[in-house]
Design a protein around this motif. Structure first.
Motif, PDB file in Angstrom:
ATOM      1  N   GLN A  90       0.815  -1.204   0.000  1.00 57.82           N
ATOM      2  CA  GLN A  90       0.000   0.000   0.000  1.00 57.82           C
ATOM      3  C   GLN A  90       0.855   1.262   0.000  1.00 57.82           C
ATOM      4  O   GLN A  90       0.558   2.243  -0.681  1.00 57.82           O
ATOM      5  CB  GLN A  90      -0.926   0.001   1.218  1.00 57.82           C
ATOM      6  CG  GLN A  90      -1.949   1.133   1.200  1.00 57.82           C
ATOM      7  CD  GLN A  90      -2.976   0.978   2.303  1.00 57.82           C
ATOM      8  OE1 GLN A  90      -2.919   0.063   3.111  1.00 57.82           O
ATOM      9  NE2 GLN A  90      -3.928   1.895   2.334  1.00 57.82           N
ATOM     10  N   GLY A  91       1.940   1.231   0.739  1.00 57.89           N
ATOM     11  CA  GLY A  91       2.832   2.387   0.784  1.00 57.89           C
ATOM     12  C   GLY A  91       3.467   2.677  -0.559  1.00 57.89           C
ATOM     13  O   GLY A  91       3.553   3.834  -0.987  1.00 57.89           O
ATOM     14  N   TYR A  95       2.946   6.207  -2.664  1.00 62.83           N
ATOM     15  CA  TYR A  95       4.077   7.118  -2.871  1.00 62.83           C
ATOM     16  C   TYR A  95       4.682   7.006  -4.272  1.00 62.83           C
ATOM     17  O   TYR A  95       5.438   7.890  -4.689  1.00 62.83           O
ATOM     18  CB  TYR A  95       5.150   6.878  -1.812  1.00 62.83           C
ATOM     19  CG  TYR A  95       4.696   7.245  -0.415  1.00 62.83           C
ATOM     20  CD1 TYR A  95       4.520   8.576  -0.045  1.00 62.83           C
ATOM     21  CD2 TYR A  95       4.430   6.269   0.527  1.00 62.83           C
ATOM     22  CE1 TYR A  95       4.103   8.911   1.226  1.00 62.83           C
ATOM     23  CE2 TYR A  95       4.004   6.599   1.809  1.00 62.83           C
ATOM     24  CZ  TYR A  95       3.838   7.916   2.141  1.00 62.83           C
ATOM     25  OH  TYR A  95       3.403   8.260   3.408  1.00 62.83           O
ATOM     26  N   GLY A  96       4.387   5.929  -4.970  1.00 69.55           N
ATOM     27  CA  GLY A  96       4.844   5.809  -6.343  1.00 69.55           C
ATOM     28  C   GLY A  96       6.281   5.361  -6.511  1.00 69.55           C
ATOM     29  O   GLY A  96       6.794   5.339  -7.636  1.00 69.55           O
ATOM     30  N   THR A  97       6.944   5.005  -5.432  1.00 72.00           N
ATOM     31  CA  THR A  97       8.321   4.495  -5.509  1.00 72.00           C
ATOM     32  C   THR A  97       8.401   3.191  -4.714  1.00 72.00           C
ATOM     33  O   THR A  97       7.476   2.850  -3.971  1.00 72.00           O
ATOM     34  CB  THR A  97       9.328   5.503  -4.928  1.00 72.00           C
ATOM     35  OG1 THR A  97       8.966   5.822  -3.566  1.00 72.00           O
ATOM     36  CG2 THR A  97       9.345   6.780  -5.747  1.00 72.00           C
ATOM     37  N   THR A 111       9.239  -2.684   2.693  1.00 74.69           N
ATOM     38  CA  THR A 111       9.724  -1.546   1.909  1.00 74.69           C
ATOM     39  C   THR A 111       9.779  -0.289   2.775  1.00 74.69           C
ATOM     40  O   THR A 111       9.039  -0.163   3.751  1.00 74.69           O
ATOM     41  CB  THR A 111       8.800  -1.285   0.701  1.00 74.69           C
ATOM     42  OG1 THR A 111       7.495  -0.937   1.174  1.00 74.69           O
ATOM     43  CG2 THR A 111       8.707  -2.519  -0.181  1.00 74.69           C
ATOM     44  N   ALA A 112      10.643   0.631   2.383  1.00 73.32           N
ATOM     45  CA  ALA A 112      10.758   1.896   3.113  1.00 73.32           C
ATOM     46  C   ALA A 112       9.466   2.694   3.009  1.00 73.32           C
ATOM     47  O   ALA A 112       9.054   3.357   3.966  1.00 73.32           O
ATOM     48  CB  ALA A 112      11.927   2.701   2.548  1.00 73.32           C
ATOM     49  N   GLU A 113       8.809   2.603   1.864  1.00 75.52           N
ATOM     50  CA  GLU A 113       7.550   3.330   1.665  1.00 75.52           C
ATOM     51  C   GLU A 113       6.449   2.798   2.588  1.00 75.52           C
ATOM     52  O   GLU A 113       5.671   3.576   3.151  1.00 75.52           O
ATOM     53  CB  GLU A 113       7.094   3.215   0.202  1.00 75.52           C
ATOM     54  CG  GLU A 113       7.919   4.019  -0.784  1.00 75.52           C
ATOM     55  CD  GLU A 113       9.224   3.352  -1.139  1.00 75.52           C
ATOM     56  OE1 GLU A 113      10.020   3.956  -1.878  1.00 75.52           O
ATOM     57  OE2 GLU A 113       9.449   2.206  -0.692  1.00 75.52           O
ATOM     58  N   GLN A 114       6.385   1.481   2.749  1.00 78.12           N
ATOM     59  CA  GLN A 114       5.351   0.900   3.619  1.00 78.12           C
ATOM     60  C   GLN A 114       5.597   1.277   5.075  1.00 78.12           C
ATOM     61  O   GLN A 114       4.660   1.613   5.814  1.00 78.12           O
ATOM     62  CB  GLN A 114       5.333  -0.625   3.460  1.00 78.12           C
ATOM     63  CG  GLN A 114       4.240  -1.332   4.252  1.00 78.12           C
ATOM     64  CD  GLN A 114       2.849  -1.025   3.735  1.00 78.12           C
ATOM     65  OE1 GLN A 114       2.685  -0.577   2.609  1.00 78.12           O
ATOM     66  NE2 GLN A 114       1.849  -1.261   4.569  1.00 78.12           N
ATOM     67  N   LEU A 115       6.839   1.242   5.500  1.00 81.72           N
ATOM     68  CA  LEU A 115       7.169   1.636   6.870  1.00 81.72           C
ATOM     69  C   LEU A 115       6.870   3.114   7.103  1.00 81.72           C
ATOM     70  O   LEU A 115       6.364   3.497   8.171  1.00 81.72           O
ATOM     71  CB  LEU A 115       8.639   1.331   7.164  1.00 81.72           C
ATOM     72  CG  LEU A 115       9.042  -0.141   7.218  1.00 81.72           C
ATOM     73  CD1 LEU A 115      10.537  -0.264   7.474  1.00 81.72           C
ATOM     74  CD2 LEU A 115       8.255  -0.884   8.301  1.00 81.72           C
TER      75      LEU A 115
END
Length: 276
Positions: A90-91, A95-97, A111-115
């Motif tokens: 979902q993250g 955020y698209g990355t 992933t860094a985006e999910q966190l």
């Protein structure tokens, strides 16, 4: 020893307590909207600072609301766990990355985006919780009922809410008293007892509690009927107070926070991506 209660009014000599119920209700709504419409980390951090400052001004101690804090923390951990289990990407979609930190199994990549997304979710809870607790703990139930009536809600609804808020601590005290009485008679409710035995013994507390509650509700209902409650379309409130400078300052602050949150959201979007 008196029973510890939650979700009850805590009287203090503070700036927050001296504000009118209408002011506290309006600020709570403005602040909640400001935190709901954005996931921008910087805006949330700013709101979090305001939330902590308001809690500090109320002179309410952490130990007095510790149960609600712990309950919120457990709920938050479970919420983040289920977010990751149901949609671990979902993250990255928001955020698209995508920056994979490690692979767990199957489709579950950390992933860094999910966190970062779950961090913002947690931050939103930490932003709203102190103000919500503050609104409940620093607002007299009668004052809250008057504030609801002042914004156009029927005084019957406001009075029902006030009775409910006053009734919650009474139920907790009754439960504590009945529990101690039953334990003195040999009914075991401690951790050493098996779960199903404790569940069975809890019935010995719940039944007297329900009967006591029904009797109290009947007494309140009869008293209100004898006083002619609900006969007129309007009523006066002893707890309603005029607005002062601190009330206008609080309302102004709430409006400013909402405008800032809206402006940042419109200009930069709801999600701030530090990975670009």
């Amino acid at each position: 020893m008196a029973a510890k209660t939650v979700l009850n009014y805590l009287d203090r000599d503070s700036v927050v307590h001296k504000m009118t119920g209408t002011t506290k209700l309006a600020f709570f709504l403005l602040f909640t909207f400001a935190s709901m419409i954005t996931y921008n980390t910087w805006v949330l951090l700013g709101l979090f600072a305001v939330s902590l400052a308001a809690f500090k001004l109320s002179k309410i101690k952490y130990r007095e609301v510790r149960f609600m804090m712990i309950f919120m923390l457990v709920f938050l951990l479970l919420n983040n766990l289920f977010i990751f289990l149901f949609d671990p990407n979902q993250g990255t979609n928001l955020y698209g990355t995508r920056h994979v930190l490690c692979h767990l199994f199957w489709r579950y990549d950390v992933t860094a985006e999910q966190l970062f997304y779950m961090l913002n979710i947690s931050l939103k809870y930490f932003v709203a919780l102190p103000v919500a607790i503050l609104f409940i703990s620093a607002t007299n139930p009668s004052e809250f009922a008057a504030s609801l009536n002042s914004i156009g809600i029927s005084y019957k609804v406001g009075y029902s809410v006030a009775i409910a808020l006053r009734y919650i601590p009474d139920i907790q005290r009754d439960y504590h008293s009945i529990s101690q009485a039953q334990q003195a008679r040999g009914v075991e409710l401690g951790k050493n007892e098996h779960f199903f035995s404790r569940l069975k013994n809890s019935v010995n507390i719940l039944l007297p509690l329900i009967l006591t509650s029904l009797n109290r509700i009947d007494t309140i209902s009869n008293a209100m009927e004898l006083r002619g409650f609900g006969k007129n379309k309007k009523r006066t409130w002893y707890t309603r107070r005029p607005f002062e400078r601190r009330d206008f300052a609080a309302l102004g602050l709430g409006v400013v926070l909402l405008v800032v949150s809206l402006t940042v959201t419109i200009k930069f979007g709801r999600f701030y991506n530090p990975f670009i």
